[in-house]
Design a protein around this motif. Sequence first.
Motif, PDB file in Angstrom:
ATOM      1  N   ILE A  71      -7.563  18.794 -79.937  1.00  0.00           N
ATOM      2  CA  ILE A  71      -8.794  18.760 -79.151  1.00  0.00           C
ATOM      3  C   ILE A  71      -9.630  19.898 -79.545  1.00  0.00           C
ATOM      4  N   PHE A  72      -9.049  21.192 -79.286  1.00  0.00           N
ATOM      5  CA  PHE A  72      -9.740  22.455 -79.435  1.00  0.00           C
ATOM      6  C   PHE A  72      -9.733  22.853 -80.818  1.00  0.00           C
ATOM      7  N   THR A  73      -9.248  22.342 -81.709  1.00  0.00           N
ATOM      8  CA  THR A  73      -9.525  22.367 -83.060  1.00  0.00           C
ATOM      9  C   THR A  73     -10.377  21.498 -83.979  1.00  0.00           C
ATOM     10  N   THR A  74     -10.589  20.438 -83.436  1.00  0.00           N
ATOM     11  CA  THR A  74     -11.294  19.442 -83.785  1.00  0.00           C
ATOM     12  C   THR A  74     -12.939  19.254 -83.351  1.00  0.00           C
ATOM     13  N   PRO A  75     -13.855  19.130 -84.385  1.00  0.00           N
ATOM     14  CA  PRO A  75     -15.231  18.870 -83.820  1.00  0.00           C
ATOM     15  C   PRO A  75     -15.368  17.550 -83.149  1.00  0.00           C
ATOM     16  N   GLU A  77     -17.311  15.148 -83.348  1.00  0.00           N
ATOM     17  CA  GLU A  77     -17.729  14.075 -83.814  1.00  0.00           C
ATOM     18  C   GLU A  77     -16.520  13.419 -84.407  1.00  0.00           C
ATOM     19  N   ALA A  78     -15.322  14.075 -84.512  1.00  0.00           N
ATOM     20  CA  ALA A  78     -14.101  13.724 -85.277  1.00  0.00           C
ATOM     21  C   ALA A  78     -13.156  13.343 -84.131  1.00  0.00           C
ATOM     22  N   ARG A  79     -13.444  13.477 -82.949  1.00  0.00           N
ATOM     23  CA  ARG A  79     -12.353  13.099 -82.123  1.00  0.00           C
ATOM     24  C   ARG A  79     -12.155  11.736 -81.762  1.00  0.00           C
ATOM     25  N   GLY A  80     -13.091  10.999 -82.015  1.00  0.00           N
ATOM     26  CA  GLY A  80     -13.044   9.347 -81.584  1.00  0.00           C
ATOM     27  C   GLY A  80     -12.351   8.806 -82.508  1.00  0.00           C
ATOM     28  N   GLY A  81     -12.601   7.379 -82.455  1.00  0.00           N
ATOM     29  CA  GLY A  81     -11.958   6.584 -83.689  1.00  0.00           C
ATOM     30  C   GLY A  81     -10.694   6.152 -83.252  1.00  0.00           C
ATOM     31  N   ARG A  82     -10.536   4.675 -83.679  1.00  0.00           N
ATOM     32  CA  ARG A  82      -9.401   3.764 -83.452  1.00  0.00           C
ATOM     33  C   ARG A  82      -8.012   4.662 -83.643  1.00  0.00           C
ATOM     34  N   GLU A  83      -7.819   5.340 -84.631  1.00  0.00           N
ATOM     35  CA  GLU A  83      -6.459   5.837 -85.030  1.00  0.00           C
ATOM     36  C   GLU A  83      -6.077   7.001 -84.025  1.00  0.00           C
ATOM     37  N   ASN A  84      -7.204   7.781 -83.521  1.00  0.00           N
ATOM     38  CA  ASN A  84      -6.842   8.776 -82.504  1.00  0.00           C
ATOM     39  C   ASN A  84      -6.513   8.131 -81.357  1.00  0.00           C
ATOM     40  N   TYR A  85      -7.112   7.031 -80.892  1.00  0.00           N
ATOM     41  CA  TYR A  85      -6.870   6.513 -79.643  1.00  0.00           C
ATOM     42  C   TYR A  85      -5.273   5.955 -79.815  1.00  0.00           C
ATOM     43  N   MET A 136     -12.629  16.778 -74.415  1.00  0.00           N
ATOM     44  CA  MET A 136     -13.208  16.034 -75.694  1.00  0.00           C
ATOM     45  C   MET A 136     -14.445  15.969 -75.378  1.00  0.00           C
ATOM     46  N   ARG A 137     -14.952  16.001 -73.915  1.00  0.00           N
ATOM     47  CA  ARG A 137     -16.487  15.773 -73.841  1.00  0.00           C
ATOM     48  C   ARG A 137     -17.141  17.030 -73.800  1.00  0.00           C
ATOM     49  N   PHE A 138     -16.743  18.085 -73.231  1.00  0.00           N
ATOM     50  CA  PHE A 138     -17.329  19.378 -73.065  1.00  0.00           C
ATOM     51  C   PHE A 138     -16.811  20.548 -73.872  1.00  0.00           C
ATOM     52  N   SER A 139     -15.844  20.609 -74.557  1.00  0.00           N
ATOM     53  CA  SER A 139     -15.342  21.669 -75.318  1.00  0.00           C
ATOM     54  C   SER A 139     -15.772  21.515 -76.705  1.00  0.00           C
ATOM     55  N   SER A 140     -15.751  22.636 -77.508  1.00  0.00           N
ATOM     56  CA  SER A 140     -15.925  22.432 -78.904  1.00  0.00           C
ATOM     57  C   SER A 140     -15.148  23.523 -79.634  1.00  0.00           C
ATOM     58  N   PRO A 141     -15.084  23.339 -80.987  1.00  0.00           N
ATOM     59  CA  PRO A 141     -14.279  24.554 -81.460  1.00  0.00           C
ATOM     60  C   PRO A 141     -14.945  25.833 -82.053  1.00  0.00           C
ATOM     61  N   ARG A 208      -8.894  27.784 -87.331  1.00  0.00           N
ATOM     62  CA  ARG A 208     -10.316  27.109 -87.027  1.00  0.00           C
ATOM     63  C   ARG A 208     -11.231  28.147 -86.861  1.00  0.00           C
ATOM     64  N   GLN A 209     -10.735  29.130 -86.013  1.00  0.00           N
ATOM     65  CA  GLN A 209     -11.774  30.208 -85.698  1.00  0.00           C
ATOM     66  C   GLN A 209     -12.337  30.887 -87.017  1.00  0.00           C
ATOM     67  N   THR A 210     -11.515  31.090 -88.030  1.00  0.00           N
ATOM     68  CA  THR A 210     -12.000  31.623 -89.325  1.00  0.00           C
ATOM     69  C   THR A 210     -12.373  30.730 -90.376  1.00  0.00           C
ATOM     70  N   GLY A 211     -12.468  29.365 -89.939  1.00  0.00           N
ATOM     71  CA  GLY A 211     -12.883  28.520 -90.833  1.00  0.00           C
ATOM     72  C   GLY A 211     -12.142  27.863 -91.818  1.00  0.00           C
ATOM     73  N   ARG A 212     -10.840  28.262 -91.709  1.00  0.00           N
ATOM     74  CA  ARG A 212     -10.068  27.691 -92.787  1.00  0.00           C
ATOM     75  C   ARG A 212      -8.859  26.673 -92.625  1.00  0.00           C
ATOM     76  N   LEU A 213      -9.280  25.968 -91.429  1.00  0.00           N
ATOM     77  CA  LEU A 213      -8.164  24.899 -91.189  1.00  0.00           C
ATOM     78  C   LEU A 213      -8.729  23.517 -91.490  1.00  0.00           C
ATOM     79  N   PRO A 214      -7.923  22.577 -92.274  1.00  0.00           N
ATOM     80  CA  PRO A 214      -8.587  21.578 -92.851  1.00  0.00           C
ATOM     81  C   PRO A 214      -8.537  20.469 -91.588  1.00  0.00           C
TER      82      PRO A 214
END
Length: 479
Positions: A71-75, A77-85, A136-141, A208-214
């Motif tokens: 959750i902390f490392t994922t934007p 908009e990418a946290r939803g979706g059927r696969e994640n749930y 998931m609602r309030f945090s962001s990377p 993620r902090q340095t922008g290198r995480l896929p």
Amino acid sequence: MSLTQLLIFLGIALGFRLALSLRPAAEGGRGWFLLTVSALAVFWLQPAMPIRNLDFWLPLATLGLAVWGWIFTTPREARGGRENYTALGVLAGVVLAVALTRFVSLEGVITPSRPPQLGLVAAGLVILAGVSALWMRFSSPQSRWLSAGMAALLLLFLAIKVPVLAEGVSAGLRTLVGQSAARAAASDLRWLGFSYIAFRLIHTLRDRQTGRLPLVNLREYVVYALFFPALTAGPIDRLERFIKDLRKPLETLSVDLMAAGPRLAMGLLKKFVLADSLAMAALGPQNAAQLQSTGWAWAALYAYSLQIFLDFSGYTDLAIGLGRLFGIQLPENFNAPYLKPNLTQFWNNWHMTLTQWFRAYFFNPLTRSLRSAKPPLAIPWVILITQLSTMVLIGLWHGVTWNFVLWGVWHGLGIFVQNRYSDWAKPLAARLEDHPRLKALAQGGGVILTFHFVSLGWVWFALPTAADALRVFRVLLGL
């Protein structure tokens, strides 16, 4: 991981690959299979605990940490979706399935002891789900959240590794479950694989902090964090490398068996035959108390040096072999470290993934910071500070005791002296290039000297107190 557990995992891996060979179209389910087995392994491998039901709650907390790391490392908009749930549902299903085993036996089936009541398990899942939903609602990377996540992991590490803190936590947990707080001990908190899991999570938070995480989905992230062959003792893989293997098609079964078979056989020989045999004579608290002669002291020290290498590298061989059966090529961790001619090369080839982690996330940033200081520090001081602090931290990672600090100081000062000597001896080394025999002799002397320096350092590592270590040093020196 015991021999029985290893053989069961090997049977699972071979059964999985045979099933895929009969039905290749099912290969797309490999990630889901690994998610389920790795989540179950977190519960199954957790050792028994003296605190009631803690062998269930700590694995549940491990799953929670892995989900929160994603959750902390994922934007957002990418946290939803059927696969994640679906992945969340699989993890919850594993937890409930383990909890239901309380109705099968009065003892533990998956966990060492009987799981807690279903109402408590449901409450735990609701709490984890509620916290996850809020984040998931309030945090962001963003940097502050990622820094907070890394700080929380470090504080948790200290809480279970610093003896006085661990004893306090144990007393609190004992009181919570109605057990005697007077019997609390630091050894009560044996959290399976936490050190390695924390390193993987910190790696993803920092990258993620340095922008290198896929960008990865929840299933891929949790499989990476909890991949069961490497859960208890590494190697420490990187997410970007791991998911490349996870996403690419499997090799044929014959190819993977040819690659995995020799590693598994070598690991079994090293860990369960050679290392276990040497353990009876190796230096340790009980054997150290009985040492009287210098000869036997050196024999015990040599046995420990070989035993710790064979045990650890043997486990790495087993992890790499098991991983290969699932299509994951875990990184190497050892490369003949006792045959290296100096201490720097030893540490470049001993527990390589650990030293690479510290180099990337501590040593290199600290070096850059010290070199850019105003006024700049002299190079020898930079080398001394960075090497000493890095090795002390590696020592503390193994355990927050004075002996591990002294072991880190031993190696930090040793690397500094070797570095300064190598710089001074460069002209001599250049002249030896024209004399192959003298060069080989110097290399051999370096191997012997380095091996004995490392072996003497194991005295600090193998014994619980500085007094015990100093007594063994006196016997080794014939004093």
